[in-house]
Design a protein around this motif. Structure first.
Motif, PDB file in Angstrom:
ATOM      1  N   PRO A  89       0.808  -1.231   0.000  1.00 23.40           N
ATOM      2  CA  PRO A  89       0.000   0.000   0.000  1.00 23.40           C
ATOM      3  C   PRO A  89       0.840   1.280   0.000  1.00 23.40           C
ATOM      4  O   PRO A  89       0.393   2.301  -0.546  1.00 23.40           O
ATOM      5  CB  PRO A  89      -0.809  -0.106   1.296  1.00 23.40           C
ATOM      6  N   LEU A  90       2.031   1.241   0.564  1.00 22.55           N
ATOM      7  CA  LEU A  90       2.888   2.444   0.554  1.00 22.55           C
ATOM      8  C   LEU A  90       3.388   2.742  -0.854  1.00 22.55           C
ATOM      9  O   LEU A  90       3.535   3.912  -1.229  1.00 22.55           O
ATOM     10  CB  LEU A  90       4.075   2.271   1.514  1.00 22.55           C
ATOM     11  N   VAL A  91       3.629   1.700  -1.630  1.00 21.26           N
ATOM     12  CA  VAL A  91       4.025   1.886  -3.030  1.00 21.26           C
ATOM     13  C   VAL A  91       2.840   2.478  -3.811  1.00 21.26           C
ATOM     14  O   VAL A  91       3.010   3.398  -4.619  1.00 21.26           O
ATOM     15  CB  VAL A  91       4.482   0.545  -3.651  1.00 21.26           C
ATOM     16  N   GLN A  92       1.661   1.967  -3.528  1.00 28.28           N
ATOM     17  CA  GLN A  92       0.464   2.496  -4.193  1.00 28.28           C
ATOM     18  C   GLN A  92       0.281   3.982  -3.854  1.00 28.28           C
ATOM     19  O   GLN A  92       0.016   4.806  -4.734  1.00 28.28           O
ATOM     20  CB  GLN A  92      -0.762   1.674  -3.777  1.00 28.28           C
ATOM     21  N   SER A  93       0.446   4.313  -2.565  1.00 24.11           N
ATOM     22  CA  SER A  93       0.315   5.712  -2.134  1.00 24.11           C
ATOM     23  C   SER A  93       1.330   6.610  -2.826  1.00 24.11           C
ATOM     24  O   SER A  93       1.026   7.739  -3.225  1.00 24.11           O
ATOM     25  CB  SER A  93       0.535   5.824  -0.621  1.00 24.11           C
ATOM     26  N   SER A  94       2.524   6.104  -2.969  1.00 16.21           N
ATOM     27  CA  SER A  94       3.607   6.909  -3.545  1.00 16.21           C
ATOM     28  C   SER A  94       3.289   7.310  -4.981  1.00 16.21           C
ATOM     29  O   SER A  94       3.658   8.388  -5.443  1.00 16.21           O
ATOM     30  CB  SER A  94       4.917   6.127  -3.436  1.00 16.21           C
ATOM     31  N   VAL A  95       2.598   6.433  -5.701  1.00 15.79           N
ATOM     32  CA  VAL A  95       2.191   6.772  -7.076  1.00 15.79           C
ATOM     33  C   VAL A  95       1.183   7.920  -7.050  1.00 15.79           C
ATOM     34  O   VAL A  95       1.282   8.876  -7.831  1.00 15.79           O
ATOM     35  CB  VAL A  95       1.617   5.531  -7.789  1.00 15.79           C
ATOM     36  N   LEU A  96       0.231   7.841  -6.146  1.00 13.99           N
ATOM     37  CA  LEU A  96      -0.763   8.926  -6.054  1.00 13.99           C
ATOM     38  C   LEU A  96      -0.091  10.250  -5.699  1.00 13.99           C
ATOM     39  O   LEU A  96      -0.464  11.316  -6.201  1.00 13.99           O
ATOM     40  CB  LEU A  96      -1.838   8.576  -5.019  1.00 13.99           C
ATOM     41  N   ASP A  97       0.921  10.181  -4.827  1.00 12.30           N
ATOM     42  CA  ASP A  97       1.633  11.399  -4.429  1.00 12.30           C
ATOM     43  C   ASP A  97       2.294  12.094  -5.620  1.00 12.30           C
ATOM     44  O   ASP A  97       2.499  13.306  -5.603  1.00 12.30           O
ATOM     45  CB  ASP A  97       2.732  11.065  -3.399  1.00 12.30           C
ATOM     46  N   GLN A  98       2.637  11.309  -6.626  1.00 14.16           N
ATOM     47  CA  GLN A  98       3.352  11.879  -7.777  1.00 14.16           C
ATOM     48  C   GLN A  98       2.429  12.526  -8.813  1.00 14.16           C
ATOM     49  O   GLN A  98       2.902  13.190  -9.728  1.00 14.16           O
ATOM     50  CB  GLN A  98       4.177  10.779  -8.464  1.00 14.16           C
ATOM     51  N   MET A  99       1.148  12.309  -8.690  1.00 13.39           N
ATOM     52  CA  MET A  99       0.226  12.850  -9.698  1.00 13.39           C
ATOM     53  C   MET A  99       0.116  14.365  -9.506  1.00 13.39           C
ATOM     54  O   MET A  99      -0.122  14.845  -8.401  1.00 13.39           O
ATOM     55  CB  MET A  99      -1.152  12.181  -9.586  1.00 13.39           C
ATOM     56  N   GLU A 100       0.285  15.096 -10.594  1.00 17.60           N
ATOM     57  CA  GLU A 100       0.279  16.560 -10.508  1.00 17.60           C
ATOM     58  C   GLU A 100      -1.115  17.147 -10.657  1.00 17.60           C
ATOM     59  O   GLU A 100      -1.337  18.319 -10.356  1.00 17.60           O
ATOM     60  CB  GLU A 100       1.233  17.130 -11.564  1.00 17.60           C
ATOM     61  N   LYS A 101      -2.038  16.337 -11.187  1.00 20.65           N
ATOM     62  CA  LYS A 101      -3.438  16.743 -11.299  1.00 20.65           C
ATOM     63  C   LYS A 101      -4.249  15.655 -10.613  1.00 20.65           C
ATOM     64  O   LYS A 101      -3.887  14.481 -10.693  1.00 20.65           O
ATOM     65  CB  LYS A 101      -3.833  16.786 -12.787  1.00 20.65           C
ATOM     66  N   THR A 102      -5.319  16.016  -9.927  1.00 21.47           N
ATOM     67  CA  THR A 102      -6.138  14.973  -9.325  1.00 21.47           C
ATOM     68  C   THR A 102      -6.758  14.131 -10.442  1.00 21.47           C
ATOM     69  O   THR A 102      -7.460  14.657 -11.295  1.00 21.47           O
ATOM     70  CB  THR A 102      -7.270  15.592  -8.472  1.00 21.47           C
ATOM     71  N   PRO A 103      -6.488  12.836 -10.440  1.00 21.33           N
ATOM     72  CA  PRO A 103      -7.055  11.983 -11.491  1.00 21.33           C
ATOM     73  C   PRO A 103      -8.593  11.962 -11.401  1.00 21.33           C
ATOM     74  O   PRO A 103      -9.160  12.161 -10.326  1.00 21.33           O
ATOM     75  CB  PRO A 103      -6.486  10.597 -11.186  1.00 21.33           C
ATOM     76  N   LYS A 104      -9.218  11.744 -12.536  1.00 24.85           N
ATOM     77  CA  LYS A 104     -10.670  11.604 -12.523  1.00 24.85           C
ATOM     78  C   LYS A 104     -11.098  10.334 -11.805  1.00 24.85           C
ATOM     79  O   LYS A 104     -12.190  10.263 -11.250  1.00 24.85           O
ATOM     80  CB  LYS A 104     -11.195  11.579 -13.962  1.00 24.85           C
ATOM     81  N   LEU A 105     -10.229   9.332 -11.877  1.00 27.61           N
ATOM     82  CA  LEU A 105     -10.575   8.056 -11.253  1.00 27.61           C
ATOM     83  C   LEU A 105      -9.304   7.338 -10.811  1.00 27.61           C
ATOM     84  O   LEU A 105      -8.359   7.196 -11.588  1.00 27.61           O
ATOM     85  CB  LEU A 105     -11.334   7.169 -12.254  1.00 27.61           C
ATOM     86  N   VAL A 106      -9.322   6.876  -9.563  1.00 26.51           N
ATOM     87  CA  VAL A 106      -8.251   6.018  -9.061  1.00 26.51           C
ATOM     88  C   VAL A 106      -8.858   4.679  -8.667  1.00 26.51           C
ATOM     89  O   VAL A 106      -9.835   4.618  -7.914  1.00 26.51           O
ATOM     90  CB  VAL A 106      -7.538   6.644  -7.841  1.00 26.51           C
ATOM     91  N   VAL A 107      -8.286   3.624  -9.221  1.00 22.92           N
ATOM     92  CA  VAL A 107      -8.773   2.268  -8.958  1.00 22.92           C
ATOM     93  C   VAL A 107      -7.675   1.505  -8.232  1.00 22.92           C
ATOM     94  O   VAL A 107      -6.505   1.590  -8.623  1.00 22.92           O
ATOM     95  CB  VAL A 107      -9.124   1.539 -10.278  1.00 22.92           C
ATOM     96  N   LEU A 108      -8.051   0.790  -7.185  1.00 19.58           N
ATOM     97  CA  LEU A 108      -7.066   0.040  -6.402  1.00 19.58           C
ATOM     98  C   LEU A 108      -7.421  -1.439  -6.338  1.00 19.58           C
ATOM     99  O   LEU A 108      -8.564  -1.800  -6.096  1.00 19.58           O
ATOM    100  CB  LEU A 108      -7.001   0.615  -4.982  1.00 19.58           C
ATOM    101  N   ASP A 109      -6.418  -2.261  -6.579  1.00 22.67           N
ATOM    102  CA  ASP A 109      -6.560  -3.693  -6.340  1.00 22.67           C
ATOM    103  C   ASP A 109      -5.649  -4.053  -5.176  1.00 22.67           C
ATOM    104  O   ASP A 109      -4.584  -3.449  -4.998  1.00 22.67           O
ATOM    105  CB  ASP A 109      -6.152  -4.478  -7.595  1.00 22.67           C
ATOM    106  N   THR A 110      -6.073  -5.012  -4.383  1.00 26.69           N
ATOM    107  CA  THR A 110      -5.223  -5.426  -3.265  1.00 26.69           C
ATOM    108  C   THR A 110      -5.499  -6.886  -2.948  1.00 26.69           C
ATOM    109  O   THR A 110      -6.217  -7.564  -3.682  1.00 26.69           O
ATOM    110  CB  THR A 110      -5.452  -4.521  -2.036  1.00 26.69           C
ATOM    111  N   MET A 111      -4.903  -7.395  -1.889  1.00 27.41           N
ATOM    112  CA  MET A 111      -5.141  -8.796  -1.531  1.00 27.41           C
ATOM    113  C   MET A 111      -5.023  -8.983  -0.027  1.00 27.41           C
ATOM    114  O   MET A 111      -4.575  -8.089   0.695  1.00 27.41           O
ATOM    115  CB  MET A 111      -4.178  -9.712  -2.274  1.00 27.41           C
ATOM    116  N   ASN A 112      -5.399 -10.174   0.433  1.00 23.04           N
ATOM    117  CA  ASN A 112      -5.417 -10.474   1.862  1.00 23.04           C
ATOM    118  C   ASN A 112      -4.048 -10.307   2.529  1.00 23.04           C
ATOM    119  O   ASN A 112      -3.963  -9.902   3.681  1.00 23.04           O
ATOM    120  CB  ASN A 112      -5.963 -11.888   2.116  1.00 23.04           C
ATOM    121  N   PHE A 113      -2.966 -10.577   1.772  1.00 25.37           N
ATOM    122  CA  PHE A 113      -1.621 -10.461   2.336  1.00 25.37           C
ATOM    123  C   PHE A 113      -1.396  -9.099   3.003  1.00 25.37           C
ATOM    124  O   PHE A 113      -0.855  -9.008   4.104  1.00 25.37           O
ATOM    125  CB  PHE A 113      -0.593 -10.685   1.218  1.00 25.37           C
TER     126      PHE A 113
END
Lengths: 308, 308
Positions: B128-152
């Motif tokens: 999840p920290l890697v996922q967050s880091s990608v969002l931090d790099q976006m210079e414009k708020t995306p119209k849509l952010v989709v997240l996949d994850t797992m039980n781990f």
């Protein structure tokens, strides 16, 4: 208006779920099938047997729903079939605690004279020889014969079961039973093998995952409505069958396209059945409630991709 | 034309199924997502990391599908993430035999400059920290952010996961994971609890039983196409996500109604993915094949009850 003959148990059920438990209440396949089919205002007769212990009020309840009960034999000195079960927390599996066949052990179904020319016959889950005997009594070939069965008969009366399966148009069966009957894991392959046994239409019930209708190379998928809470799954499969057959009798259209609608009606009625213990919800179901839920099923499944 | 940023693994997979086994082949979430999304001719960039052992031909394959690979870091002295698994006979469960994180252990995703204003971000299953880091790099708020994850990640990084979940519009998750994340068995109740964590849309994947899309009190059910044979389920969930996001980027319509179509596209592409090992089927998929299968999905689910 067309006629529907139902053969199946009329019984006492005692049910335990994570939400509570009941004493002996009204149950049985023919009861659930009949209550669902009665929603369509078609002529319905239930063929069954009960003991002298069966309350008149239950029989009256069926009569008030315009279910012909002249084919329900009352064995005064006998006791009514009794089933008791306990559902696990996930509501998808259950343990049978008690099965007392009682009068069902010697059940010889007799189809009322008036119903021997019925358009549709619904063979509820019973010994395959009992199911066959009902077909033998029909004086006109029905337009549609629907059969429900379970793994128990595959274990202990497989040849009899295969013989009656040959004679039916539609089989309703759950996914595990379809796999057991055919030895195939893929439901597509299992349905094809069951086709080859006789039925032109195969309905595979998957509980909370809905139901599949197979016919030749065609397949239709009716999802189950995602529910916040399943209170008691008892009778859901029979209610499905009652909705399915009731709708077909009413519309008198036995095409695959119309059978899709019948599956949706079956799923719709089953989604009500599980909301309360036993038959309680089905006893008080109104047309406008059904109508509203059919709209929910439309919204649940219909989409509008432009295929260019 | 809109832009889609995908972050996820680009990996080696070695797969055993009842039908056979593979050596190390091309795999990884970003790979499957990218191949599915590329079907829609949108601008797609994959953000990932591989080792010096990763074949140039695999990178070329992604480039040929018009996937921008400038965000795939190549650590020359490192090794590529490797996963190996064995599927059980029912194809619904599997054992992980090997997980070698290798270069993934120190992965610092860098979104290419050109893609920091992308309309849609697809966060594939990663820490999840890697996922967050990608969002931090976006210079414009995306119209849509989709997240996949797992039980781990629920087991070992729950707080980080909850923090990134707060920031996304859509979560895709399987049924067991939805239950684990919320402690609720009912998927309707689970979806409501996940809504409350942030995502306005919740997609619950049920494998062979299809997928549910929840939004407020609305729900849509896309069945999986009943298949004669599931050859290899690896990547089906990621292919679903790629089809889902690719369609949304292409149509630039993020309404619930259009998301239904996106779910159908995702299911359609996933139904191809499982027909062969790894990415093989997705590499050679034609538009006319997709079109034909979308028609099958229509036939599978559409019905026409007149509601009077």
């Amino acid at each position: 208006m067309g006629k529907l003959v139902i053969v199946g148990t009329v019984a006492f059920d005692a049910i335990e779920t994570p939400f509570g438990k009941t004493d002996k209440i009204l149950g049985g396949a023919a009861t659930f099938i009949g209550l669902a089919a009665s929603h369509f205002n078609v002529d319905v007769a239930a063929v069954s047997v009960v003991g002298g212990d069966f309350p008149q009020e239950y029989l009256d309840l069926l009569s008030e729903k315009n279910i012909d009960i002249s084919g329900i034999e009352i064995v005064k000195e006998g006791k009514t079939f009794f089933w008791s079960g306990r559902y696990h927390n996930d509501m998808n599996s259950r343990d049978t605690l008690v099965t007392e066949l009682n009068t069902l052990a010697d059940f010889n179904p007799v189809v009322p004279e008036d119903y021997r020319d019925a358009e549709v016959v619904m063979l509820g889950n019973l010994h395959p020889l009992v199911q066959s005997s009902v077909l033998d009594q029909m004086e006109k070939t029905p337009k549609l014969v629907v059969l429900d069965t379970m793994n128990f008969w595959m274990d202990c009366a497989l040849e009899d079961l295969k013989n009656v399966i040959k004679r039916v148009d539609v089989i309703t069966i759950n996914d595990e039973e379809a796999r057991q009957l055919t030895g195939e894991y893929s439901l597509v392959v299992a349905a094809r093998k069951i086709h080859a046994m006789g039925p032109k239409y195969v309905v595979i019930k998957k509980g909370e995952h809905g139901a599949l209708l197979f016919h030749d190379d065609h397949v239709f998928y009716a999802p189950a409505l995602p529910l916040e809470e399943v209170f008691d799954p008892t009778g859901a499969g029979d209610t499905f069958a009652g909705g399915f057959t009731g709708y077909l009798v009413k519309t008198n259209d036995f095409s695959f396209e119309n059978m899709k609608n019948a599956v949706i009606y079956g799923s719709t009625l089953a989604s009500f059945c599980v909301e309360k213990f036993g038959t309680e919800r089905m006893q008080n179901l109104t047309n406008s409630e059904v109508h509203k839920r059919l709209l929910q099923f439309k919204q649940l499944t219909q989409f509008d991709i432009e295929l260019t």
